[in-house]
Write a protein that holds these residues in place. Structure first.
Motif, PDB file in Angstrom:
ATOM      1  N   LEU A   1       0.266  -0.912   0.065  1.00 17.99           N
ATOM      2  CA  LEU A   1      -0.174   0.205   0.034  1.00 17.99           C
ATOM      3  C   LEU A   1       0.754   1.005   0.118  1.00 17.99           C
ATOM      4  CD1 LEU A   1      -3.040   1.212   0.283  1.00 17.99           C
ATOM      5  CD2 LEU A   1      -2.631   1.242   2.598  1.00 17.99           C
ATOM      6  N   LEU A   2       2.049   1.119   1.120  1.00 20.62           N
ATOM      7  CA  LEU A   2       2.748   2.605   0.608  1.00 20.62           C
ATOM      8  C   LEU A   2       3.535   2.800  -0.397  1.00 20.62           C
ATOM      9  CD1 LEU A   2       3.924   2.058   4.489  1.00 20.62           C
ATOM     10  CD2 LEU A   2       2.577   3.249   3.391  1.00 20.62           C
ATOM     11  N   GLU A   3       3.834   1.511  -1.015  1.00 21.65           N
ATOM     12  CA  GLU A   3       4.622   1.377  -1.923  1.00 21.65           C
ATOM     13  C   GLU A   3       3.504   2.198  -3.525  1.00 21.65           C
ATOM     14  OE1 GLU A   3       6.775  -1.858  -2.297  1.00 21.65           O
ATOM     15  OE2 GLU A   3       7.779  -1.754  -0.709  1.00 21.65           O
ATOM     16  N   ALA A   4       2.580   1.810  -3.329  1.00 22.55           N
ATOM     17  CA  ALA A   4       1.392   2.126  -4.657  1.00 22.55           C
ATOM     18  C   ALA A   4       1.662   3.867  -5.115  1.00 22.55           C
ATOM     19  CB  ALA A   4       0.025   2.036  -3.779  1.00 22.55           C
ATOM     20  N   PRO A   5       1.665   4.379  -6.254  1.00 18.92           N
ATOM     21  CA  PRO A   5       1.457   5.724  -6.552  1.00 18.92           C
ATOM     22  C   PRO A   5       0.803   6.224  -5.826  1.00 18.92           C
ATOM     23  CG  PRO A   5       1.058   4.182  -8.867  1.00 18.92           C
ATOM     24  CD  PRO A   5       1.677   3.439  -7.290  1.00 18.92           C
ATOM     25  N   LEU A   6       0.580   7.174  -5.973  1.00 17.29           N
ATOM     26  CA  LEU A   6      -0.682   7.977  -5.261  1.00 17.29           C
ATOM     27  C   LEU A   6      -1.782   8.875  -6.413  1.00 17.29           C
ATOM     28  CD1 LEU A   6       1.003  10.819  -4.221  1.00 17.29           C
ATOM     29  CD2 LEU A   6      -0.128   9.107  -2.701  1.00 17.29           C
ATOM     30  N   SER A   7      -3.333   8.227  -6.338  1.00 17.67           N
ATOM     31  CA  SER A   7      -4.178   8.242  -7.543  1.00 17.67           C
ATOM     32  C   SER A   7      -4.255   9.802  -7.469  1.00 17.67           C
ATOM     33  CB  SER A   7      -5.543   7.969  -6.315  1.00 17.67           C
ATOM     34  OG  SER A   7      -5.572   8.944  -5.282  1.00 17.67           O
ATOM     35  N   ALA A   8      -5.218   9.820  -8.915  1.00 10.57           N
ATOM     36  CA  ALA A   8      -4.983  11.229  -9.518  1.00 10.57           C
ATOM     37  C   ALA A   8      -5.251  12.282  -8.892  1.00 10.57           C
ATOM     38  CB  ALA A   8      -6.524  11.063 -11.201  1.00 10.57           C
ATOM     39  N   GLY A   9      -5.060  13.624  -8.674  1.00  5.03           N
ATOM     40  CA  GLY A   9      -4.899  14.831  -8.150  1.00  5.03           C
ATOM     41  C   GLY A   9      -4.201  14.824  -6.745  1.00  5.03           C
ATOM     42  N   ARG A  10      -3.879  13.284  -6.183  1.00  5.87           N
ATOM     43  CA  ARG A  10      -3.716  13.995  -5.304  1.00  5.87           C
ATOM     44  C   ARG A  10      -1.506  13.917  -5.403  1.00  5.87           C
ATOM     45  NH1 ARG A  10      -3.950   9.015  -1.946  1.00  5.87           N
ATOM     46  NH2 ARG A  10      -2.457  10.213  -0.591  1.00  5.87           N
ATOM     47  N   SER A  11      -1.270  15.065  -4.703  1.00  2.00           N
ATOM     48  CA  SER A  11       0.637  14.404  -4.285  1.00  2.00           C
ATOM     49  C   SER A  11       1.270  14.816  -3.396  1.00  2.00           C
ATOM     50  CB  SER A  11       0.748  16.331  -4.841  1.00  2.00           C
ATOM     51  OG  SER A  11      -0.241  17.211  -4.244  1.00  2.00           O
ATOM     52  N   ASP A  12       0.655  14.455  -1.705  1.00  4.13           N
ATOM     53  CA  ASP A  12       0.909  15.155  -0.305  1.00  4.13           C
ATOM     54  C   ASP A  12       1.217  13.455  -0.078  1.00  4.13           C
ATOM     55  OD1 ASP A  12       1.374  15.934   1.646  1.00  4.13           O
ATOM     56  OD2 ASP A  12      -0.749  16.085   1.954  1.00  4.13           O
ATOM     57  N   GLU A  13       2.295  13.376  -0.116  1.00  2.43           N
ATOM     58  CA  GLU A  13       2.835  11.872   0.150  1.00  2.43           C
ATOM     59  C   GLU A  13       2.581  11.563   1.674  1.00  2.43           C
ATOM     60  OE1 GLU A  13       6.622  10.661  -0.781  1.00  2.43           O
ATOM     61  OE2 GLU A  13       5.972  11.012  -3.820  1.00  2.43           O
ATOM     62  N   SER A  14       2.893  13.398   2.673  1.00  5.05           N
ATOM     63  CA  SER A  14       2.733  13.006   4.269  1.00  5.05           C
ATOM     64  C   SER A  14       1.158  12.713   5.123  1.00  5.05           C
ATOM     65  CB  SER A  14       3.493  14.207   4.164  1.00  5.05           C
ATOM     66  OG  SER A  14       2.558  15.029   4.248  1.00  5.05           O
ATOM     67  N   GLN A  15       0.247  12.752   3.599  1.00  5.65           N
ATOM     68  CA  GLN A  15      -1.079  12.731   4.642  1.00  5.65           C
ATOM     69  C   GLN A  15      -0.971  11.116   4.844  1.00  5.65           C
ATOM     70  OE1 GLN A  15      -3.865  11.202   1.251  1.00  5.65           O
ATOM     71  NE2 GLN A  15      -5.783  12.017   2.697  1.00  5.65           N
ATOM     72  N   PRO A  16      -1.496  12.200   6.627  1.00  3.02           N
ATOM     73  CA  PRO A  16      -1.379  10.470   7.515  1.00  3.02           C
ATOM     74  C   PRO A  16      -2.731   9.479   7.159  1.00  3.02           C
ATOM     75  CG  PRO A  16      -2.778  11.774   8.138  1.00  3.02           C
ATOM     76  CD  PRO A  16      -2.117  12.866   7.028  1.00  3.02           C
ATOM     77  N   LEU A  17      -2.052   8.419   7.571  1.00  2.00           N
ATOM     78  CA  LEU A  17      -2.956   6.852   7.201  1.00  2.00           C
ATOM     79  C   LEU A  17      -3.754   6.475   8.005  1.00  2.00           C
ATOM     80  CD1 LEU A  17      -3.958   4.866   4.635  1.00  2.00           C
ATOM     81  CD2 LEU A  17      -1.813   3.624   5.244  1.00  2.00           C
ATOM     82  N   ALA A  18      -5.052   6.127   8.444  1.00  2.00           N
ATOM     83  CA  ALA A  18      -5.581   5.142   9.539  1.00  2.00           C
ATOM     84  C   ALA A  18      -5.700   4.232   8.802  1.00  2.00           C
ATOM     85  CB  ALA A  18      -7.333   6.011   9.870  1.00  2.00           C
TER      86      ALA A  18
END
Length: 302
Positions: free
Chosen positions: A42-59
């Motif tokens: 999951l962490l290695e998967a590319p961000l979805s379209a329209g998202r660029s913030d890799e620091s977004q917290p994950l729950a």
């Protein structure tokens, strides 16, 4: 940059769905019932379209229904993520009294996942034993016995603020009452108490974006006090909407035709709110409409 990861677990019926939905509203990426062996993928998967913030917290929601759920392995996996991969992994455990959980299952007529053919209290007791290693390890514990869904959501918003990601989308729209109220406006302010530039022949062709028209509107004796009070009210209310989890706030500023007073006031309030740290989008619904005396009504007597 270190990525914040929060594991959300606890007793079935204690409020995990409410917590995950609230975190999602706060701008977290949320995944439920993900086996931790898949976390690296999951962490290695590319961000979805329209998202660029890799620091977004994950729950990540986990529980006894999660595949390969073994509490001791989960604790060991978290230690590895923290020490080897430099990930800030925390755990929120949702507890609740057995009597309250029984009441909730009785009201909803749901079967406990660990006791589909037995009384709910049997499943609650079994699950409590299974989850004990996670409860002991968790660095955050919330007892939801006396919390309804709204109170729990409020507590989560207070505990996990999200650096502006939870700010509502703020829009300010000018409009003319003669052409109807805007749809879905949360707050409507009527500027028809201000003197009307339409009745000045030199100003009529202009709009509230023109300096001469703006100066004319701002020259009304009631203008300074009205703008101060409306601006202060918005600065009070918008954070309250944010605290309640409202995703969109629409402010409508109206005058008769929607070309002069409302346009200027919308721009004025937008400037003030930006200075206060908000990010409103300003639109002018009726700016391109042709001025008509029949829409404006008779001029005010002097």
């Amino acid at each position: 940059m270190t990525k914040d990861i929060l594991l959300v677990t606890g007793l079935s019926g204690a409020g995990k769905s409410t917590v995950l939905k609230t975190l999602e509203d706060l701008g977290w990426e949320v995944v439920d019932n993900l086996p931790l062996v898949l976390l690296d993928r999951l962490l290695e998967a590319p961000l979805s379209a329209g998202r660029s913030d890799e620091s977004q917290p994950l729950a990540i929601g986990i529980g006894t229904q999660t595949r390969d759920f073994v509490p001791e392995r989960i604790v060991e996996r978290i230690r590895t993520l923290r020490s080897v991969h430099d990930l800030d992994v925390g755990m929120l455990f949702l507890d609740c009294s057995g009597a309250e959980l029984e009441r909730r299952y009785s009201e909803t007529r749901r079967r406990h996942p660990l006791a589909p053919d037995r009384p709910a209290q049997d499943g609650i007791a079994r699950e409590r034993d299974l989850l004990r290693p996670l409860r002991d390890w968790a660095n955050r514990l919330v007892d939801t016995t006396d919390l309804n869904a709204n109170a729990l959501a409020q507590q989560i918003r207070t505990t996990f603020p999200a650096s502006g990601r939870d700010a509502p989308v703020l829009s300010i729209q000018s409009f003319g009452f003669a052409r109807g109220l805007p749809r879905n406006a949360d707050l409507v302010f009527d500027m028809r108490f201000l003197r009307n530039p339409h009745w000045d022949a030199a100003l009529r062709p202009g709009t509230g974006l023109d300096p001469e028209v703006a100066a004319y509107v701002a020259g009304d004796p009631a203008y300074p006090a009205a703008m101060e009070q409306i601006g202060a009210l918005l600065e009070l209310l918008i954070p309250r909407y944010r605290a309640e989890g409202k995703s969109y706030v629409s402010i409508a500023i109206g005058c008769t035709g929607g070309r002069h007073r409302s346009v200027h006031v919308a721009e004025h309030l937008g400037t003030r709110l930006r200075a206060a740290g908000f990010s409103p989008t300003i639109t002018h619904r009726d700016l391109g409409a042709a001025p008509q005396d029949s829409l404006e009504g008779p001029p005010a007597s002097k």
